[in-house]
Design a protein around this motif. Structure first.
Motif, mmCIF file in Angstrom:
data_model
loop_
_atom_site.group_PDB
_atom_site.id
_atom_site.type_symbol
_atom_site.label_atom_id
_atom_site.label_comp_id
_atom_site.label_asym_id
_atom_site.label_seq_id
_atom_site.Cartn_x
_atom_site.Cartn_y
_atom_site.Cartn_z
ATOM 1 N N LEU A 1 0.833 -1.204 0.000
ATOM 2 C CA LEU A 1 0.000 0.000 0.000
ATOM 3 C C LEU A 1 0.871 1.259 0.000
ATOM 4 O O LEU A 1 1.922 1.315 0.643
ATOM 5 N N PHE A 2 0.369 2.274 -0.697
ATOM 6 C CA PHE A 2 1.006 3.582 -0.791
ATOM 7 C C PHE A 2 0.630 4.374 0.453
ATOM 8 O O PHE A 2 -0.561 4.562 0.736
ATOM 9 N N ARG A 3 1.652 4.835 1.167
ATOM 10 C CA ARG A 3 1.383 5.443 2.473
ATOM 11 C C ARG A 3 1.039 6.926 2.452
ATOM 12 O O ARG A 3 0.278 7.386 3.299
ATOM 13 N N PRO A 4 1.626 7.745 1.576
ATOM 14 C CA PRO A 4 1.496 9.198 1.768
ATOM 15 C C PRO A 4 0.045 9.704 1.735
ATOM 16 O O PRO A 4 -0.806 9.148 1.052
ATOM 17 N N ASP A 5 -0.199 10.727 2.493
ATOM 18 C CA ASP A 5 -1.468 11.447 2.458
ATOM 19 C C ASP A 5 -1.697 11.916 1.020
ATOM 20 O O ASP A 5 -0.871 12.621 0.440
ATOM 21 N N PRO A 6 -2.811 11.522 0.392
ATOM 22 C CA PRO A 6 -2.995 11.848 -1.029
ATOM 23 C C PRO A 6 -3.085 13.351 -1.303
ATOM 24 O O PRO A 6 -2.895 13.767 -2.437
#
Lengths: 336, 336, 336, 336, 336, 336
Positions: free
Chosen positions: E328-333
């Motif tokens: 999963l991609f972690r950064p705040d979108p």
């Protein structure tokens, strides 16, 4: 330099080793590799095995010449001492030489069926003797008279691992299947018993060329690239011609084709190695019986092993069994 | 009663039939079945075919004796007339007899490669002549000298349907593969060109025993139960022994095994019929080239057929192609 | 604090390290992590790499500030000494700083194609120069004139691992494919050669945005979330509009769509990442050629590597190759 | 309005129908549907069946009230005449009424085992009588004493189609399995025979609630939504409590759980309907025996049917058998 | 000898341990095993756990009698000291005894929902109170009045691992689902809200018998061999009979069957454990809502955990999440 | 010759046709093909459709010139009469011409949502108006201000078949999803509501280019070769650049990438057409909500259709639903 014959040793078995034992004797070696030691010099890493178990072996200083003579899989005469490391025993090797084991030593090194091979072979001849069709009977005899092949058949394991993975295992598995067929065929009168018995006798005979079993069990190049199914069909191709040459007797029109089909289809599905799916009632029946014996063997060996593990940590379930795609419930179903 | 030779006919081809034509001549027959007519009597249902197409055939009143002589797949001499039914033509048969077609008739009945087989065969000998290793050269010669086998090779289709499904198709497909290898091998100098050429030559030769192609294309019992992969390996087993007997020349230690492996693995995956996955660079290369030619052939035949369908209903896409698992976009990609 | 440019070093390569060497120089770092040492203090664990190999690195005492400046994947200037541990060498680091490598240093750090990129690029221009359709020619020119993109194309690897995983690998793989097409297209006259050449040129260009290759090879966020197939289609979307603006020339009606389709379908099956299955003859052909080169590359690299491993432990078979789903037989098929 | 009991009829069976026969009698009806006739009026379409075969039925003019009384699957009294249409017979119905068949009529309508159910049931009691453990014996008795359930067990088919799909088929299949176990268990002394016998007895008993077999065979809503595996486990849940209440006897600690596990796992794999994979040696053994009997039954029924088809069109192979995922080779393997 | 109740301890939690701490207290133990120490004597290997974390435990000298009293999974009172080993802390145990933890200790040992169970249970009663049908309302009441079951329901985790794997997790997950249904049902007026609410309430209740959660979370034998789907259906079978006995009220004809179907089908596909695929709109809806909450929970827990890892090494992506089959991609979108 | 505009007709709908009706009016035509009639002349076969149903059409004598002008999928003005054939009505066509339908006629020909598109669009604007982030708000506005795109969005079906397969279906499905998100997001506070709303708004917008819906619903060439996932990502690529150009506002660093990822991943798995698996919590959430609405729609439409079939033949279960891989149980779960 050829390996030297080793003198007989009064063997201590691996299962009985204690820490700090002095060890001298003949062992199977496998996974023979060169690591780099702490001072950057090569050291020997290998697995040392006899019929009772296996352990890591290390030789901290080894001459390249000595290393090059060692087999990747084979036999060695070893001197050394056991050492406990991270709660496991390992063998610190002082001297190692390739060796040609004596027959007696081989018996001590490779796992072996609990039953006597000659006794099993006599039973197998007995069941095959009940084949009614004279052509098939002659074909069976061609195989039974092939002494080198039958010798191999008596010693070969049924598999590298998984089920009946010990010397004599192929014969034991084949014999159980013949007994199974003998008991079950009467319930299905339309099944051709002669073809079933011959099919079971021949279905795994290609394993004698597929497996290496005069040292640590593994596959031959031929086994990897052709496999015992195709090879079994080729073996039958040769012997069927022999029947006619040797006995003047013609086999029924479809018999060889139908038996070759049983051999190349007995793994049931392409993803399990079958070159064709079983397409005759007898081919289906052979594949079902083979599956019945193999899976029952594996299930019982895993859930109800012969030797009790003295203290049992795994709870009521075994490890996942790869061949069954599940773990197994161990308790006696009728225990109070 | 054996089928009688039929007289020559000046043939009208099925693609040219019009309604209410009177028809007399030799045809392939297949799917020969007995239906029950409106008055409960058996009637004949079958498919009638020549090299240009096929149509349903019906004979509303047929003697059991006549029916029993008809082949399930084979050739018949037929008299009858065409009739339009539900927008399709069918052939109402008045007289039907099994027949042994003349070679000239066979040419008119079975679909055939556009190229001359002898010319293709000469090209194939040419490419095989560039094999460098004397042992492999001798092995190739054993095959090329086997006149009955080469005759079959020149006539056999490459498949029952799917790709190159016409007389001479096996030779045409094999020849294209040899040309492909000849052009592509120089880009991969580590690939053994001799093994690739021999592997391609032999990979489908078992089809000569797998397929029926002297009447409507179908599979032999041997083809269904063993298949051309296992059979090709058995054929090589016999011929490799011949090399030594006939030429006194030993083949390299791994050569036969590696070629048998190419034959039994060239379908790439078990689910496509491979008995083993390809495990040598050359086996992988042969399987890739075979796949390249087969799929390119199917894609071009479907999306860009030789004959234009005069009025095109399907829009820009073809029907789903089973072997490609997709439909195809038809338009010329550079059309304005 | 920005990383400081490092001075040139006369490099010793990792493959030549001996135990107890003093080491000072620039390396790739990856897997940068903080462990807890025996006295509960944080210590640095990482992988240290140059173009010849990799080894574990440890720094037993590290200031949090120093650690925080280190990249997860990137370059560092390191001082330390080698130490043998469990038969492997590791680098005990005394000093570590992030660094911006000089171009010369990068050449020493990252694996690189054996061929000169400018020479390969000139060959590629040559093959693309044979495209006949003026519109496609103009489109190719738009790409070739995009200097930053072409610079990336010359350096980018073809994959993170698996095949052509070195600097210049994408260009090398693309060039081999163009040569393949150049040789094979004449055998299939119905295939549109111009579309095949353009399709092969563009099929992997999105990798220049998908991969990180100015340090340890890995994927960009864009590569993970969009992938080079979708990104390649977007790149073509922009450039196709440029063709019209820049050259006034209209591309054929279907050309852009058909090329975008080749890009997004060239992995053949959804489970391998294709957004659509290939649905035109040229899309199928491109996917087949791509597969042919990739798998042949992998098979040869595994079974017949350039450098001989001096002592070979694995027997006649390699490890299982993930991309081929099998192990490989190593021996020369024609060895006596 | 309830269906009226029908008078006895001296039956002519469907397999004996000729064109233009006048027919009057009781039949199974299924697929009861309303089509629109040529003049736009509804007409009745259905399948008419007795134990010997089936045929299409049509009633060209039918009152809505009559139609609404007809069952989707059930029994009807019919008058009409046979008519040949497109080479098949169909029944043109003049009068149709729902009917409650007499027991005698049911015997004529539904396919039925060749063996006498009471005789089979006595055999089954005999084998179950050899169970050694008193608790399991008591549990078996609870089932055997449940007259309505045993009546259903004697009549229920083993499946809607596929294998033993006739009245008494469930009992016949279960009995064969018990005989199989009786013969095979001695070859595997570690297998718990009592559990195997009980497991086989109970494994399919939920079918008595899953299947409809007092008219055309189909599934109950309960069968579709719960299935005979879950339902069999619920039935055992109730009866195990009864054992304790009725006999005061406690079952061994794991016995009910292990038997429920056999019931819900006997389809072996989730994709074949197993709620869990078999995880005890006995569960594995029961699933293997069940598979052995079902597949052998299907193979023999397809390749070697009891009644000869007088003229055989399909060549040497049967149609594809869905349950075996292959077609079957018909010839006697030892025919000359 | 029964385990002795332990005295209260003022607990230090595992997450706060430092090297060389003296530790004394009650912990979960699991994976209890006997290794062999360097001098060949048995030593204890186990995992030591509290609600904040886990660590390896070793006791270098242990009496067989002491070892035999230890549970494979359970609770122990331990004295010892922490030691750093290979950068990790381990607990060197001096004294160990099985222990029966006090309720207060259990709270410190097992992970637990952040929400108060009684508060959640009150909310759940509230939503269930909106069920309109009196029969279903009575059925819900039977369950709610079953104090031992509801106590288990309040404490049971929703899974052994994966999602809501903490005490109270089953109630929390069920409550979220009821809130979801409460909000979403109005958008689908044809969905039967009463059945959906009851189905959600009951769908996982079998987990109270499937899971062990009064020590390290694991499966019961019953959970392994029957599973919570089949067991939930059996539980409903009993309680549905109770409704009629206790309240005299009849449930609608299909209600129990349809609810049992929801329970045994809510894992959607056989390969995920469903005994039947969901076949009613409400069964499909329940499976979809269950999937929505479970996957959303897992995705958020992995990509946006509650506690920040102070220094983040993994880059922008998490490890592969087994249940989502992806990382999963972690950064705040929306981070700038 | 261009199609001529047709005069208005007072329409009779297909569902009301009776046998022998005289018919004159505008219809959808599809599957336009040429068969051969009984006298070998071509005849027209096609499907004739309006919003209420479809039927076969036949024109027994048709001029090639007339045929060539007919569209494969499109609109025609037809005169003819209905005829019953094999229990079905077909339309015997006397005159047929291609026609450009008036907007009023289109309304009568294509199935359409029960809700007013402008009303739905206003609701959608309302929900999108609650997006908090100014950059995303500006991006939404770019789309909402694109009048041709929004017109297409209001008319486009959500699918060619399966779910919401009617004019306005795409808007209706999107709106339901926005309402769902609006209600469900509060239960998951860590989910980024703005990204979810934008992702749902954009996820299927590529369908406006993928589907043909101004005549019989089908796919465009672009839809087949690129698909709405890739095309939606390209559309966003263009519009994201517009945001910056038009509003001077920068979108957050990851926003476009994360939204493109939602678009190309929302089919969840490669085998359902996703170019990447969903890898952010919002992408997973969007895919789950989309699945929830689609499957619930299909289940309710199949099991509980709006119009009652007056006489129900299929029993309690529907036909197998392809998209759900099961048949459905129809009865009201709470019916007495």
């Amino acid at each position: 330099m050829p390996p030297i014959p080793s003198a007989g040793t009064s063997r201590r078995f691996i299962k009985d080793f204690e820490p700090s034992d002095y060890i001298s004797g003949v062992f199977c070696i496998s996974n023979t590799q060169l690591g780099r030691t702490k001072n950057g010099k090569p050291f020997l890493k290998a697995i040392i095995r006899d019929k009772t178990g296996e352990m890591p072996g290390r030789m901290w200083s080894i001459e390249p010449d000595v290393f090059r003579r060692l087999p990747a899989e084979g036999f060695v005469e070893v001197e050394g001492e056991t050492q406990a490391y991270q709660g496991e025993l390992q063998l610190i090797i002082h001297r190692i030489e390739p060796v040609e084991p004596t027959p007696q030593q081989l018996v001590e090194l490779l796992p072996v069926s609990a039953r006597d091979p000659e006794e099993m072979f006599a039973e197998l001849r007995g069941v095959l003797g009940t084949i009614a069709h004279p052509g098939l009977k002659a074909l069976a005899q061609i195989y039974l008279d092939d002494a080198p092949l039958m010798d191999a058949f008596k010693r070969c394991p049924a598999a590298k691992s998984m089920h009946h993975a010990y010397l004599g295992g192929l014969l034991e598995h084949t014999l159980t299947l013949l007994h199974l067929a003998d008991r079950v065929c009467p319930l299905y009168p339309k099944i051709n018993r002669d073809i079933v018995l011959m099919g079971l006798f021949l279905h795994d005979l290609g394993k004698t060329r597929e497996l290496i079993y005069d040292r640590a069990f593994s596959y031959t190049d031929r086994g990897e690239l052709l496999g015992h199914l195709v090879d079994g069909a080729i073996m039958l191709h040769d012997r069927a011609q022999q029947v006619m040459r040797a006995t003047g007797q013609r086999l029924p029109r479809h018999a060889v084709l139908v038996l070759q089909h049983i051999i190349i289809s007995h793994h049931d599905k392409p993803e399990f190695g079958a070159a064709k799916p079983p397409m005759t009632p007898e081919a289906i029946f052979v594949a079902l019986l083979d599956n019945l014996d193999a899976k029952t063997f594996i299930a019982l060996a895993a859930a109800r092993p012969d030797r009790d593990t003295p203290i049992d940590f795994g709870g009521n379930f075994t490890e996942r069994q790869w061949a069954l795609d599940t773990k197994l419930f161990r308790p006696d179903p009728l225990a109070e």
